[in-house]
Design a protein around this motif. Structure first.
Motif, PDB file in Angstrom:
ATOM      1  N   ARG A 122     -63.377  27.122  47.645  1.00  0.00           N
ATOM      2  CA  ARG A 122     -64.318  28.043  48.285  1.00  0.00           C
ATOM      3  C   ARG A 122     -65.461  27.237  48.911  1.00  0.00           C
ATOM      4  O   ARG A 122     -65.701  26.071  48.532  1.00  0.00           O
ATOM      5  N   ASP A 172     -60.949  28.647  43.391  1.00  0.00           N
ATOM      6  CA  ASP A 172     -62.240  28.177  42.886  1.00  0.00           C
ATOM      7  C   ASP A 172     -62.585  26.781  43.411  1.00  0.00           C
ATOM      8  O   ASP A 172     -63.758  26.459  43.614  1.00  0.00           O
ATOM      9  N   ARG A 216     -61.320  41.113  30.314  1.00  0.00           N
ATOM     10  CA  ARG A 216     -60.336  40.035  30.104  1.00  0.00           C
ATOM     11  C   ARG A 216     -58.996  40.341  30.758  1.00  0.00           C
ATOM     12  O   ARG A 216     -58.092  39.510  30.721  1.00  0.00           O
ATOM     13  N   ASP A 243     -69.693  25.788  38.031  1.00  0.00           N
ATOM     14  CA  ASP A 243     -70.738  25.136  38.846  1.00  0.00           C
ATOM     15  C   ASP A 243     -71.982  24.846  38.021  1.00  0.00           C
ATOM     16  O   ASP A 243     -73.076  24.754  38.559  1.00  0.00           O
TER      17      ASP A 243
HETATM   18  O1  C5P Z   1     -64.490  31.271  33.144  1.00  0.00           O
HETATM   19  P1  C5P Z   1     -63.661  32.481  33.559  1.00  0.00           P
HETATM   20  O2  C5P Z   1     -62.214  32.166  33.711  1.00  0.00           O
HETATM   21  O3  C5P Z   1     -63.933  33.664  32.714  1.00  0.00           O
HETATM   22  O4  C5P Z   1     -64.233  32.839  35.025  1.00  0.00           O
HETATM   23  C1  C5P Z   1     -63.656  33.846  35.843  1.00  0.00           C
HETATM   24  C2  C5P Z   1     -63.858  33.469  37.299  1.00  0.00           C
HETATM   25  O5  C5P Z   1     -65.260  33.509  37.606  1.00  0.00           O
HETATM   26  C3  C5P Z   1     -63.410  32.062  37.704  1.00  0.00           C
HETATM   27  O6  C5P Z   1     -62.060  32.003  38.085  1.00  0.00           O
HETATM   28  C4  C5P Z   1     -64.343  31.749  38.869  1.00  0.00           C
HETATM   29  O7  C5P Z   1     -63.843  32.241  40.079  1.00  0.00           O
HETATM   30  C5  C5P Z   1     -65.612  32.506  38.546  1.00  0.00           C
HETATM   31  N1  C5P Z   1     -66.680  31.666  38.020  1.00  0.00           N
HETATM   32  C6  C5P Z   1     -67.468  30.976  38.924  1.00  0.00           C
HETATM   33  N2  C5P Z   1     -68.534  30.253  38.489  1.00  0.00           N
HETATM   34  C7  C5P Z   1     -68.820  30.174  37.179  1.00  0.00           C
HETATM   35  C8  C5P Z   1     -68.011  30.837  36.237  1.00  0.00           C
HETATM   36  C9  C5P Z   1     -66.934  31.565  36.689  1.00  0.00           C
HETATM   37  O8  C5P Z   1     -67.237  31.031  40.126  1.00  0.00           O
HETATM   38  N3  C5P Z   1     -69.885  29.468  36.791  1.00  0.00           N
END
Ligand code: C5P
Length: 219
Positions: A183, A180, A87, A127
């Motif tokens: 990309r 995010d 975290r 996604d």
């Molecule tokens: O959801 P969380 O903030 O913990 O996710 C951390 C990072 O992981 C996001 O900023 C994103 O880049 C990536 N992620 C992703 N696809 C997902 C979940 C998270 O690319 N399904």
């Protein structure tokens, strides 16, 4: 009652995991935090002293990567309890970098689909509705203003006794969203058939009951 699959996507710190956990509990469904899996890859990269930008080195790490997610929420990476360490800010930013790589996405999406087999699951991420579970019966796109998201995260940190800087959080969230959403592979976007919920002015209970209403219309 029919066991459906629920996808919750949206930008960083929109409260997706809090809502997903509460809904999963009500329905007795399995909650899968896909962000935690990308965070594990970032954490392993840091631990090995590698650069997040080194796609080859990060991709090579996947061969020896075992991620275990226990039902009560503990996350193990190669046997180490990483529940809190993933975290950290540095890991959040790293996750947003390593999640751009094709090898990383393929590796984790396959795991997520395996875990979601059979339904009765709720997955949150970026996604899920567009890629991981394109056929999910219910797709939610959860958003909130950046001010609201940053403030919630800030309060959460303070409650956990962690040092916290509101402006720094705002910057980090904005930077991750930008990465995010832009990309090449599986960018964050609302699936055509997702229902958007703006939680800026809603309480947790209100969001949960809205989601439960939607679930009930599907089962
Ligand atoms: O959801 P969380 O903030 O913990 O996710 C951390 C990072 O992981 C996001 O900023 C994103 O880049 C990536 N992620 C992703 N696809 C997902 C979940 C998270 O690319 N399904």
């Amino acid at each position: 009652m029919k066991k459906i699959s629920i996808a919750i996507d949206g930008p960083a710190a929109a409260g997706k995991s809090t809502i997903a956990k509460m809904v999963a509990k009500k329905l007795n469904y399995t909650y899968i935090d896909t962000g935690a899996m990308y965070r594990c890859v970032a954490y392993a990269t840091l631990k090995q002293g590698l650069a997040f930008e080194d796609e080859k080195a990060v991709s090579d790490l996947l061969k020896n990567m075992q991620i275990e997610m226990k039902p009560e929420g503990t996350i193990y990476l190669n046997g180490e309890d990483v529940t809190s360490s993933i975290r950290q800010n540095e890991v959040s930013m790293g996750a947003s970098i390593v999640s751009k790589y094709q090898a990383v996405r393929e590796f984790l999406v396959e795991k997520q689909r395996e875990m979601a087999q059979g339904g009765g699951v709720i997955l949150d991420g970026r996604d899920i509705g567009t890629v991981v579970l394109k056929d999910a019966e219910l797709k939610i796109y959860q958003i909130a203003s950046i001010e609201c998201r940053a403030l919630r995260r800030h309060k959460e940190n303070l409650e956990r006794g962690m040092a916290s800087d509101l402006e720094a959080i705002k910057k980090e969230i904005a930077m991750r969203d930008e990465q995010d959403m832009n990309r090449q592979i599986s960018p964050l976007k609302k699936a055509d058939d997702a229902i958007e919920i703006d939680t800026s002015e809603m309480s947790l209970e209100e969001v949960v009951s809205r989601v439960m209403e939607l679930v009930e219309s599907k089962i």
